[in-house]
Scaffold this motif. Sequence first.
Motif, mmCIF file in Angstrom:
data_model
loop_
_atom_site.group_PDB
_atom_site.id
_atom_site.type_symbol
_atom_site.label_atom_id
_atom_site.label_comp_id
_atom_site.label_asym_id
_atom_site.label_seq_id
_atom_site.Cartn_x
_atom_site.Cartn_y
_atom_site.Cartn_z
ATOM 1 N N ASP A 179 0.804 -1.220 0.000
ATOM 2 C CA ASP A 179 0.000 0.000 0.000
ATOM 3 C C ASP A 179 0.839 1.273 0.000
ATOM 4 N N LEU A 180 2.075 1.193 0.414
ATOM 5 C CA LEU A 180 2.914 2.395 0.451
ATOM 6 C C LEU A 180 4.027 2.363 -0.585
ATOM 7 N N ILE A 181 4.613 1.200 -0.810
ATOM 8 C CA ILE A 181 5.758 1.119 -1.717
ATOM 9 C C ILE A 181 5.315 0.787 -3.140
ATOM 10 N N LEU A 182 4.662 -0.373 -3.324
ATOM 11 C CA LEU A 182 4.276 -0.797 -4.670
ATOM 12 C C LEU A 182 3.262 0.147 -5.315
ATOM 13 N N ARG A 183 2.394 0.751 -4.512
ATOM 14 C CA ARG A 183 1.405 1.670 -5.062
ATOM 15 C C ARG A 183 2.062 2.914 -5.662
ATOM 16 N N GLN A 184 3.128 3.392 -5.048
ATOM 17 C CA GLN A 184 3.723 4.660 -5.461
ATOM 18 C C GLN A 184 4.694 4.518 -6.634
ATOM 19 N N ILE A 185 5.233 3.328 -6.860
ATOM 20 C CA ILE A 185 6.231 3.172 -7.930
ATOM 21 C C ILE A 185 5.668 3.540 -9.302
ATOM 22 N N PRO A 186 4.558 2.944 -9.763
ATOM 23 C CA PRO A 186 4.053 3.316 -11.098
ATOM 24 C C PRO A 186 3.453 4.707 -11.137
ATOM 25 N N CYS A 230 -2.089 -4.052 -12.005
ATOM 26 C CA CYS A 230 -2.871 -3.364 -10.979
ATOM 27 C C CYS A 230 -3.967 -4.259 -10.418
ATOM 28 N N ASN A 231 -4.546 -5.122 -11.257
ATOM 29 C CA ASN A 231 -5.576 -6.042 -10.771
ATOM 30 C C ASN A 231 -5.020 -6.980 -9.704
ATOM 31 N N ASN A 232 -3.840 -7.558 -10.005
ATOM 32 C CA ASN A 232 -3.203 -8.447 -9.025
ATOM 33 C C ASN A 232 -2.770 -7.678 -7.782
ATOM 34 N N HIS A 233 -2.268 -6.468 -7.998
ATOM 35 C CA HIS A 233 -1.867 -5.610 -6.887
ATOM 36 C C HIS A 233 -3.061 -5.329 -5.983
ATOM 37 N N VAL A 289 -9.892 -1.940 -14.268
ATOM 38 C CA VAL A 289 -9.238 -2.023 -15.565
ATOM 39 C C VAL A 289 -7.747 -2.244 -15.300
ATOM 40 N N PRO A 290 -7.053 -3.086 -16.121
ATOM 41 C CA PRO A 290 -5.686 -3.494 -15.771
ATOM 42 C C PRO A 290 -4.614 -2.430 -15.957
ATOM 43 N N TRP A 291 -4.849 -1.200 -15.545
ATOM 44 C CA TRP A 291 -3.762 -0.226 -15.531
ATOM 45 C C TRP A 291 -3.998 0.803 -14.433
ATOM 46 N N TYR A 292 -2.931 1.483 -14.076
ATOM 47 C CA TYR A 292 -2.964 2.453 -12.989
ATOM 48 C C TYR A 292 -3.430 3.808 -13.512
ATOM 49 N N THR A 293 -4.150 4.541 -12.658
ATOM 50 C CA THR A 293 -4.388 5.954 -12.931
ATOM 51 C C THR A 293 -3.154 6.700 -12.468
ATOM 52 N N LEU A 294 -2.511 7.391 -13.367
ATOM 53 C CA LEU A 294 -1.219 8.008 -13.054
ATOM 54 C C LEU A 294 -1.412 9.343 -12.361
ATOM 55 N N SER A 295 -1.951 9.279 -11.172
ATOM 56 C CA SER A 295 -2.112 10.470 -10.336
ATOM 57 C C SER A 295 -2.025 10.017 -8.899
ATOM 58 N N ASN A 296 -1.627 10.893 -8.031
ATOM 59 C CA ASN A 296 -1.361 10.519 -6.643
ATOM 60 C C ASN A 296 -2.657 10.497 -5.843
ATOM 61 N N THR A 297 -3.457 9.465 -6.076
ATOM 62 C CA THR A 297 -4.726 9.320 -5.373
ATOM 63 C C THR A 297 -4.778 7.952 -4.716
ATOM 64 N N PRO A 298 -5.450 7.834 -3.565
ATOM 65 C CA PRO A 298 -5.543 6.538 -2.907
ATOM 66 C C PRO A 298 -6.249 5.480 -3.766
ATOM 67 N N TRP A 299 -7.217 5.903 -4.599
ATOM 68 C CA TRP A 299 -7.931 4.923 -5.440
ATOM 69 C C TRP A 299 -7.095 4.706 -6.680
ATOM 70 N N PHE A 300 -6.177 3.758 -6.649
ATOM 71 C CA PHE A 300 -5.051 3.730 -7.565
ATOM 72 C C PHE A 300 -5.347 3.082 -8.908
ATOM 73 N N CYS A 301 -6.190 2.069 -9.002
ATOM 74 C CA CYS A 301 -6.462 1.409 -10.279
ATOM 75 C C CYS A 301 -7.565 2.155 -11.032
ATOM 76 N N TYR A 302 -7.451 2.165 -12.342
ATOM 77 C CA TYR A 302 -8.430 2.872 -13.166
ATOM 78 C C TYR A 302 -9.763 2.124 -13.153
ATOM 79 N N VAL A 303 -10.829 2.875 -12.960
ATOM 80 C CA VAL A 303 -12.173 2.322 -12.942
ATOM 81 C C VAL A 303 -13.012 3.095 -13.945
ATOM 82 N N SER A 304 -13.677 2.389 -14.834
ATOM 83 C CA SER A 304 -14.505 3.059 -15.834
ATOM 84 C C SER A 304 -15.741 3.669 -15.182
#
Length: 293
Positions: free
Chosen positions: A33-40, A54-57, A121-136
Amino acid sequence: MVILSRGMCGLSKCVTRYLVAMAAADLLVVITDLILRQIPIAHRLYFVQRIPLCNNHAVLLYAATDCSVWFTVTFTFDRFMEICCQKLKTKYCTEKTAAVVLVTVTLLSFLKSIFWYFMYVPWYTLSNTPWFCYVSALVMVSDLWATLELLHYILTPCIPFVLILLLNALTIRHILVASRARKRLRDHSSEGIPSDIEMERRRKSIILLLIISWNFIMLWTVFMLFSIWNRILRLGYDIIHVSYYIKEIGFMLQLLSCCTNTCIYAMTQNKFREQLKNVVKCPSCFIVKIIKR
Protein backbone atom coordinates in the motif's frame (compact mmCIF):
# COMPACT_ATOMS: atom_id res chain seq x y z
CA MET A 1 8.74 -10.47 13.55
CA VAL A 2 12.25 -11.78 14.16
CA ILE A 3 12.21 -10.90 17.87
CA LEU A 4 8.77 -12.46 18.40
CA SER A 5 9.50 -15.59 16.38
CA ARG A 6 12.57 -16.34 18.55
CA GLY A 7 10.15 -17.09 21.41
CA MET A 8 12.21 -15.30 24.09
CA CYS A 9 9.63 -12.68 25.08
CA GLY A 10 7.92 -14.70 27.80
CA LEU A 11 4.76 -15.16 25.73
CA SER A 12 2.92 -18.40 25.07
CA LYS A 13 3.35 -20.06 21.67
CA CYS A 14 -0.29 -19.26 20.88
CA VAL A 15 0.12 -15.53 21.54
CA THR A 16 3.48 -15.48 19.73
CA ARG A 17 1.90 -17.03 16.63
CA TYR A 18 -0.85 -14.40 16.56
CA LEU A 19 1.58 -11.52 17.02
CA VAL A 20 3.96 -12.78 14.33
CA ALA A 21 1.04 -13.15 11.91
CA MET A 22 -0.19 -9.64 12.74
CA ALA A 23 3.29 -8.22 12.21
CA ALA A 24 3.62 -10.07 8.87
CA ALA A 25 0.25 -8.75 7.66
CA ASP A 26 1.18 -5.21 8.74
CA LEU A 27 4.49 -5.47 6.87
CA LEU A 28 2.67 -6.68 3.75
CA VAL A 29 0.32 -3.69 3.96
CA VAL A 30 3.31 -1.35 4.13
CA ILE A 31 4.87 -2.99 1.08
CA THR A 32 1.73 -3.20 -1.08
CA ASP A 33 0.00 0.00 0.00
CA LEU A 34 2.91 2.39 0.45
CA ILE A 35 5.76 1.12 -1.72
CA LEU A 36 4.28 -0.80 -4.67
CA ARG A 37 1.40 1.67 -5.06
CA GLN A 38 3.72 4.66 -5.46
CA ILE A 39 6.23 3.17 -7.93
CA PRO A 40 4.05 3.32 -11.10
CA ILE A 41 2.35 6.55 -9.99
CA ALA A 42 5.51 8.49 -9.15
CA HIS A 43 7.68 7.20 -11.98
CA ARG A 44 4.96 6.85 -14.68
CA LEU A 45 5.85 3.31 -15.67
CA TYR A 46 3.63 3.01 -18.71
CA PHE A 47 4.64 -0.59 -19.41
CA VAL A 48 2.46 -1.72 -16.50
CA GLN A 49 -0.60 -0.77 -18.57
CA ARG A 50 0.09 -3.72 -20.89
CA ILE A 51 -0.29 -6.36 -18.18
CA PRO A 52 -2.97 -6.77 -15.45
CA LEU A 53 -0.51 -5.72 -12.76
CA CYS A 54 -2.87 -3.36 -10.98
CA ASN A 55 -5.58 -6.04 -10.77
CA ASN A 56 -3.20 -8.45 -9.02
CA HIS A 57 -1.87 -5.61 -6.89
CA ALA A 58 -5.43 -4.74 -5.80
CA VAL A 59 -6.19 -8.32 -4.75
CA LEU A 60 -2.98 -8.56 -2.73
CA LEU A 61 -3.47 -5.11 -1.18
CA TYR A 62 -7.07 -5.67 -0.03
CA ALA A 63 -6.30 -9.19 1.16
CA ALA A 64 -3.35 -7.91 3.22
CA THR A 65 -5.48 -5.15 4.74
CA ASP A 66 -8.23 -7.61 5.60
CA CYS A 67 -5.70 -9.97 7.20
CA SER A 68 -4.23 -7.12 9.24
CA VAL A 69 -7.67 -6.15 10.56
CA TRP A 70 -9.07 -9.64 11.11
CA PHE A 71 -5.90 -10.97 12.72
CA THR A 72 -6.43 -8.24 15.33
CA VAL A 73 -10.02 -9.46 15.79
CA THR A 74 -8.99 -13.10 16.16
CA PHE A 75 -6.25 -12.20 18.63
CA THR A 76 -8.77 -10.13 20.63
CA PHE A 77 -11.08 -13.14 20.68
CA ASP A 78 -8.21 -15.35 21.84
CA ARG A 79 -7.52 -12.95 24.73
CA PHE A 80 -11.23 -12.95 25.57
CA MET A 81 -11.26 -16.75 25.73
CA GLU A 82 -8.07 -16.77 27.83
CA ILE A 83 -9.43 -14.33 30.43
CA CYS A 84 -13.19 -14.94 30.49
CA CYS A 85 -13.70 -18.59 29.52
CA GLN A 86 -11.59 -20.68 31.84
CA LYS A 87 -13.22 -23.97 30.80
CA LEU A 88 -12.72 -23.43 27.07
CA LYS A 89 -9.33 -21.76 27.03
CA THR A 90 -7.40 -25.06 27.33
CA LYS A 91 -9.01 -26.24 24.08
CA TYR A 92 -9.06 -22.98 22.14
CA CYS A 93 -5.96 -21.07 23.27
CA THR A 94 -3.46 -23.45 21.72
CA GLU A 95 -0.78 -23.13 19.06
CA LYS A 96 -2.63 -25.55 16.75
CA THR A 97 -5.91 -23.64 17.00
CA ALA A 98 -4.10 -20.35 16.36
CA ALA A 99 -2.55 -21.81 13.19
CA VAL A 100 -5.92 -23.07 11.92
CA VAL A 101 -7.61 -19.72 12.63
CA LEU A 102 -4.87 -17.69 10.94
CA VAL A 103 -4.79 -19.89 7.82
CA THR A 104 -8.60 -19.77 7.57
CA VAL A 105 -8.69 -15.98 7.87
CA THR A 106 -5.94 -15.64 5.26
CA LEU A 107 -7.76 -17.86 2.74
CA LEU A 108 -11.09 -16.12 3.30
CA SER A 109 -9.44 -12.70 2.92
CA PHE A 110 -7.94 -13.67 -0.45
CA LEU A 111 -11.22 -15.19 -1.64
CA LYS A 112 -13.10 -12.06 -0.62
CA SER A 113 -10.60 -9.83 -2.44
CA ILE A 114 -10.66 -11.71 -5.76
CA PHE A 115 -13.66 -9.74 -7.05
CA TRP A 116 -11.52 -6.58 -7.19
CA TYR A 117 -9.51 -8.23 -9.97
CA PHE A 118 -12.58 -8.19 -12.23
CA MET A 119 -13.82 -4.71 -11.21
CA TYR A 120 -10.67 -2.80 -12.14
CA VAL A 121 -9.24 -2.02 -15.57
CA PRO A 122 -5.69 -3.49 -15.77
CA TRP A 123 -3.76 -0.23 -15.53
CA TYR A 124 -2.96 2.45 -12.99
CA THR A 125 -4.39 5.95 -12.93
CA LEU A 126 -1.22 8.01 -13.05
CA SER A 127 -2.11 10.47 -10.34
CA ASN A 128 -1.36 10.52 -6.64
CA THR A 129 -4.73 9.32 -5.37
CA PRO A 130 -5.54 6.54 -2.91
CA TRP A 131 -7.93 4.92 -5.44
CA PHE A 132 -5.05 3.73 -7.57
CA CYS A 133 -6.46 1.41 -10.28
CA TYR A 134 -8.43 2.87 -13.17
CA VAL A 135 -12.17 2.32 -12.94
CA SER A 136 -14.50 3.06 -15.83
CA ALA A 137 -17.46 5.40 -15.29
CA LEU A 138 -19.86 2.59 -16.23
CA VAL A 139 -18.53 0.36 -13.46
CA MET A 140 -18.58 3.17 -10.89
CA VAL A 141 -22.32 3.80 -11.29
CA SER A 142 -23.29 0.12 -11.57
CA ASP A 143 -25.39 -1.53 -8.89
CA LEU A 144 -22.97 -4.48 -8.75
CA TRP A 145 -20.02 -2.21 -7.95
CA ALA A 146 -22.05 -0.36 -5.30
CA THR A 147 -23.15 -3.64 -3.69
CA LEU A 148 -19.67 -5.15 -3.63
CA GLU A 149 -18.15 -1.95 -2.30
CA LEU A 150 -20.79 -1.77 0.44
CA LEU A 151 -20.20 -5.39 1.44
CA HIS A 152 -16.45 -4.74 1.46
CA TYR A 153 -16.76 -1.89 3.96
CA ILE A 154 -19.26 -3.82 6.09
CA LEU A 155 -16.82 -6.73 6.43
CA THR A 156 -13.82 -4.41 6.85
CA PRO A 157 -13.97 -2.43 9.09
CA CYS A 158 -17.60 -2.22 10.33
CA ILE A 159 -17.93 -5.76 11.69
CA PRO A 160 -14.41 -5.67 13.23
CA PHE A 161 -15.44 -2.38 14.93
CA VAL A 162 -18.36 -4.11 16.62
CA LEU A 163 -16.49 -7.31 17.47
CA ILE A 164 -13.45 -5.59 18.99
CA LEU A 165 -15.63 -3.26 21.05
CA LEU A 166 -17.87 -6.11 22.23
CA LEU A 167 -15.05 -8.52 23.09
CA ASN A 168 -12.99 -5.89 24.89
CA ALA A 169 -16.05 -4.62 26.77
CA LEU A 170 -16.86 -8.17 27.96
CA THR A 171 -13.21 -8.76 28.90
CA ILE A 172 -13.01 -5.51 30.86
CA ARG A 173 -16.30 -6.29 32.61
CA HIS A 174 -14.98 -9.72 33.62
CA ILE A 175 -11.74 -8.20 34.93
CA LEU A 176 -13.62 -5.55 36.94
CA VAL A 177 -15.97 -8.12 38.50
CA ALA A 178 -13.04 -10.40 39.42
CA SER A 179 -11.08 -7.43 40.78
CA ARG A 180 -13.96 -6.34 43.04
CA ALA A 181 -14.25 -9.85 44.43
CA ARG A 182 -10.50 -10.00 45.00
CA LYS A 183 -10.52 -6.59 46.67
CA ARG A 184 -13.30 -7.62 49.07
CA LEU A 185 -11.43 -10.82 49.92
CA ARG A 186 -8.22 -8.88 50.60
CA ASP A 187 -10.04 -6.36 52.76
CA HIS A 188 -11.19 -9.16 55.05
CA SER A 189 -8.13 -11.39 55.06
CA SER A 190 -5.04 -9.28 54.48
CA GLU A 191 -5.46 -5.85 55.94
CA GLY A 192 -2.35 -3.74 56.05
CA ILE A 193 -0.79 -5.08 52.84
CA PRO A 194 0.03 -1.92 50.85
CA SER A 195 -0.25 -3.18 47.28
CA ASP A 196 -1.59 -6.01 45.16
CA ILE A 197 0.51 -6.97 42.12
CA GLU A 198 -2.37 -8.90 40.54
CA MET A 199 -4.71 -5.90 40.77
CA GLU A 200 -2.07 -3.70 39.16
CA ARG A 201 -1.63 -6.21 36.34
CA ARG A 202 -5.37 -6.27 35.74
CA ARG A 203 -5.50 -2.48 35.71
CA LYS A 204 -2.81 -2.40 33.02
CA SER A 205 -4.74 -5.02 31.02
CA ILE A 206 -7.84 -2.81 31.03
CA ILE A 207 -5.82 0.22 29.89
CA LEU A 208 -4.25 -1.84 27.08
CA LEU A 209 -7.62 -3.12 25.85
CA LEU A 210 -9.07 0.40 25.85
CA ILE A 211 -6.08 1.75 23.92
CA ILE A 212 -6.37 -1.02 21.31
CA SER A 213 -10.12 -0.45 20.85
CA TRP A 214 -9.96 3.31 20.51
CA ASN A 215 -6.80 3.22 18.39
CA PHE A 216 -8.44 0.91 15.85
CA ILE A 217 -11.75 2.77 15.74
CA MET A 218 -10.40 6.32 15.63
CA LEU A 219 -7.84 5.58 12.90
CA TRP A 220 -10.40 3.86 10.65
CA THR A 221 -13.37 6.21 11.20
CA VAL A 222 -12.33 9.06 8.85
CA PHE A 223 -11.60 6.70 5.96
CA MET A 224 -14.84 4.78 6.47
CA LEU A 225 -17.02 7.91 6.66
CA PHE A 226 -15.40 9.38 3.54
CA SER A 227 -15.92 6.11 1.65
CA ILE A 228 -19.63 6.14 2.57
CA TRP A 229 -19.93 9.79 1.51
CA ASN A 230 -18.12 9.07 -1.77
CA ARG A 231 -20.49 6.20 -2.55
CA ILE A 232 -23.54 8.42 -1.84
CA LEU A 233 -22.06 11.12 -4.09
CA ARG A 234 -21.58 8.67 -6.96
CA LEU A 235 -25.21 7.66 -6.66
CA GLY A 236 -26.18 11.29 -7.26
CA TYR A 237 -26.90 12.48 -3.71
CA ASP A 238 -24.70 15.51 -3.05
CA ILE A 239 -25.78 16.05 0.57
CA ILE A 240 -22.70 17.80 1.92
CA HIS A 241 -19.39 18.91 0.44
CA VAL A 242 -16.33 17.13 1.84
CA SER A 243 -12.84 18.25 0.91
CA TYR A 244 -10.59 15.67 -0.73
CA TYR A 245 -7.98 16.58 1.88
CA ILE A 246 -10.19 14.58 4.25
CA LYS A 247 -9.73 11.60 1.94
CA GLU A 248 -5.95 11.93 2.14
CA ILE A 249 -6.06 12.24 5.93
CA GLY A 250 -8.38 9.24 6.23
CA PHE A 251 -6.17 7.21 3.91
CA MET A 252 -3.10 8.07 5.98
CA LEU A 253 -4.79 7.19 9.28
CA GLN A 254 -6.15 3.92 7.88
CA LEU A 255 -2.65 2.87 6.85
CA LEU A 256 -1.32 3.89 10.24
CA SER A 257 -3.89 1.68 11.97
CA CYS A 258 -2.45 -1.35 10.17
CA CYS A 259 0.95 -0.72 11.75
CA THR A 260 0.18 0.21 15.35
CA ASN A 261 -1.76 -2.56 17.09
CA THR A 262 1.04 -5.13 16.91
CA CYS A 263 3.51 -2.53 18.19
CA ILE A 264 1.19 -1.64 21.07
CA TYR A 265 0.74 -5.30 22.05
CA ALA A 266 4.45 -6.07 21.80
CA MET A 267 5.89 -2.92 23.37
CA THR A 268 3.83 -3.41 26.53
CA GLN A 269 5.78 -6.62 27.21
CA ASN A 270 8.88 -6.07 29.34
CA LYS A 271 10.81 -8.99 27.87
CA PHE A 272 10.06 -7.84 24.32
CA ARG A 273 11.50 -4.41 25.14
CA GLU A 274 14.61 -6.10 26.55
CA GLN A 275 15.03 -8.17 23.38
CA LEU A 276 14.54 -5.06 21.26
CA LYS A 277 17.27 -3.24 23.21
CA ASN A 278 19.61 -6.18 22.65
CA VAL A 279 18.93 -6.08 18.91
CA VAL A 280 19.72 -2.36 18.84
CA LYS A 281 22.85 -2.77 20.96
CA CYS A 282 24.38 -5.63 18.91
CA PRO A 283 25.28 -3.55 15.81
CA SER A 284 26.59 -0.75 18.03
CA CYS A 285 28.83 -3.15 19.96
CA PHE A 286 30.07 -4.67 16.70
CA ILE A 287 30.95 -1.23 15.30
CA VAL A 288 32.77 -0.28 18.54
CA LYS A 289 34.84 -3.49 18.39
CA ILE A 290 35.83 -2.77 14.78
CA ILE A 291 36.85 0.80 15.68
CA LYS A 292 38.96 -0.41 18.62
CA ARG A 293 40.80 -2.85 16.36
